[in-house]
Design an enzyme around this catalytic site. Sequence first.
Site, short mmCIF file in Angstrom:
data_model
loop_
_atom_site.label_atom_id
_atom_site.label_comp_id
_atom_site.label_asym_id
_atom_site.label_seq_id
_atom_site.Cartn_x
_atom_site.Cartn_y
_atom_site.Cartn_z
N LYS A 279 24.84 49.23 56.80
CA LYS A 279 24.72 50.37 56.14
C LYS A 279 25.86 51.04 55.90
O LYS A 279 26.27 51.85 54.92
CB LYS A 279 23.66 51.48 56.81
CG LYS A 279 22.32 50.84 56.68
CD LYS A 279 21.74 51.03 55.56
CE LYS A 279 20.32 50.60 55.52
NZ LYS A 279 19.51 51.36 53.97
C1 LIG Z 1 18.16 48.41 61.14
C2 LIG Z 1 18.00 48.33 59.75
N1 LIG Z 1 17.38 47.22 59.35
C3 LIG Z 1 16.78 47.08 58.06
C4 LIG Z 1 17.18 47.95 57.04
C5 LIG Z 1 16.77 47.84 55.66
O1 LIG Z 1 17.94 47.59 54.88
P1 LIG Z 1 17.75 48.15 53.30
O2 LIG Z 1 17.35 49.78 53.37
O3 LIG Z 1 18.95 47.79 52.67
O4 LIG Z 1 16.51 47.88 52.52
C6 LIG Z 1 17.66 49.19 57.49
C7 LIG Z 1 17.76 50.37 56.49
O5 LIG Z 1 17.40 51.37 56.80
C8 LIG Z 1 18.12 49.35 58.81
O6 LIG Z 1 18.64 50.60 59.24
#
Ligand SMILES: Cc1ncc(COP(=O)(O)O)c(C=O)c1O
Length: 453
Positions: A43
Site C-alpha cells: 500500500k
Molecule cells: C493486507 C492486504 N491485503 C490485500 C489488500 C487488497 O489490496 P487492494 O486494496 O489493492 O485490492 C489490502 C488492501 O486493503 C491489504 O491491506
Amino acid sequence: MWYKNVLETIGNTPLVQINKITKELPCTVLAKIETTNPGNSIKDRMALKMIEDAEREGKLKPGYTIIEGTSGNTGMGLAIAAVIKGYRCIFTTTDKQSKEKVDALKAFGAEVIVCPTDVDPEDPRSYYSVSSRLEREIPNSWKPNQYDNLSNSKAHYEQTGPEIWEQTEGKITHLVVGVGTGGTICGTGKYLKEKNPNIKVLGIDTYGSVFKKYKETGIFDKNEIYPYITEGIGEDFLPQNVDFNIIDHFEKVTDRDAAIMTRRIPREEGIFVGNSAGSAMAGLLQMRHMFKEGDVVVVIFHDHGTRYLGKMFNDDWMRDRGFLVNDSPKAQDLIEGHKHLKLVTANAHDIVHDVVAKMRKYDISQIPVIDSTGAFVGSLNDSQVYSKLIEQPELKTAKVEAVMQAPFPFVHPESPIEDVSKLITKDNNAVLMKTLIGDIHIITKQDVIDALA
Ligand SMILES: Cc1ncc(COP(=O)(O)O)c(C=O)c1O
C-alpha cells in the site's frame, strides 16, 4: 549511492519462487513479496501516488490534514509519506483490525479512531462515515478515498505491473491477487493484459464479500454480506478501483483456510507475510486445475506477518476459532493447571503410613517413588495401597519399597494426548513428563479427562 528519503525506497520488491507449498502443482509459482516496502506493505505504492496526484491537482496543500478510512496498510503508507511531506494524519479503522496495525500507525504520529466493524457502510458509526464526517468538519483536510481514487490502481499500472513483466521476462501467464479496494489487481492486471491479453487475472475473494457473485451474475446481493475474519480482502460494496472487466475469475477462500495457509508460508517457505497472502496462496491451490506445465503464476503477498502476531500466528487465537489443524492437546498442555507446582514424591525408604498421610495432605491419589539418588524407582496409588493395607495391616509400618509398584513411565512434552492416555491404565494411573528446562511433572488420568471434557 543513497536514497534522499525513505519514499524513494518504495517498490522494486523481490519476486521469489514458492517451492514446498506448491510442489504438487505443474506450474512455476512466484510470489511478489511487498514486505520490503518501508511500511511493510504494497500500500506504500498507492498511498504515495494518491498524495502526489492530489498535490499536483491542488487538492492537498502544505499544512493540510489527511483523513482516511483504512484497515491499516494504506494508513501506514500515507503516514510515512505525511511524515516526509509534513501533513497531519487522522485515520478511522475497524475494531476487526489487529491491534498491532493500529499501534503501528500511531508510531508514525497518526491519530487513529477505531470504529465498529459490524455496521453498514452508510451507518454514521462506520469507518467510512466517520472519516467522511471528519473531512467535512476539519478545515483544510483531504480524504484520499482509496476505494474510488483511481490513483490507487494507477500506482500499480505504473509500478507493480511493469516490475512483474520485467522480473518474469514476459513469461507470466496468471496473476493471483487478493481483492480489497481492487487497486492492486486492476492496476497490475491492466498493465499485464496490455502486454499480453492471454494473461489470466484471478481475484481472491472472501466468504461474506460481494465480489464473486457480482462478477458472475451482475447482482449486488446484500445477502452475501456478513462479518468475516480475513483481513484486507473482500468488500461489502463495489469500489470504483475494481474493474470487473480486468478480473477473469474470483475464487472465494474461507477464513479457516486463509488462516492455516498464513501460518504455513513462513514455516515452509521462510517468508513472513500476512493474512491476505495466506488467503491468496490457499486460493491459488484451490484453482490448481487452471494451471498446466510451463505456466508462470505470480501471486502477490501484500503485507508483513508481524501485523498478525496476535492473530493467525497466535495458537490461542487460532484454537479459539477452531482453526488449529492439529487441535488435540499434547502432554505439555495437560499440565497447564498445575505446572507451577513442585512434584510431590515419596522416598523408597519412607514408612508407608507417613506417605499415606502425605498423599492425604496434598490430596493426591498417586505418588512417584524415588531412591536416595533421586532416580524414579516406583510408584504408589491410593487404591492399591489401601487394598494391601486391608489384607496386611502390618504393612503400615513397612518401607514404601515393600509395597510400591513399577515407576510411572515418562512421556515427551510433545507426545499427543492419545499416546499419553494409552499409558494410563488401571494398574498405572499416571505418567511423568520432563519439560525442556528439566522440571518433572506428573500427568494423571484426571488431567487427561479434563483436557478431553
Ligand atoms: C493486507 C492486504 N491485503 C490485500 C489488500 C487488497 O489490496 P487492494 O486494496 O489493492 O485490492 C489490502 C488492501 O486493503 C491489504 O491491506
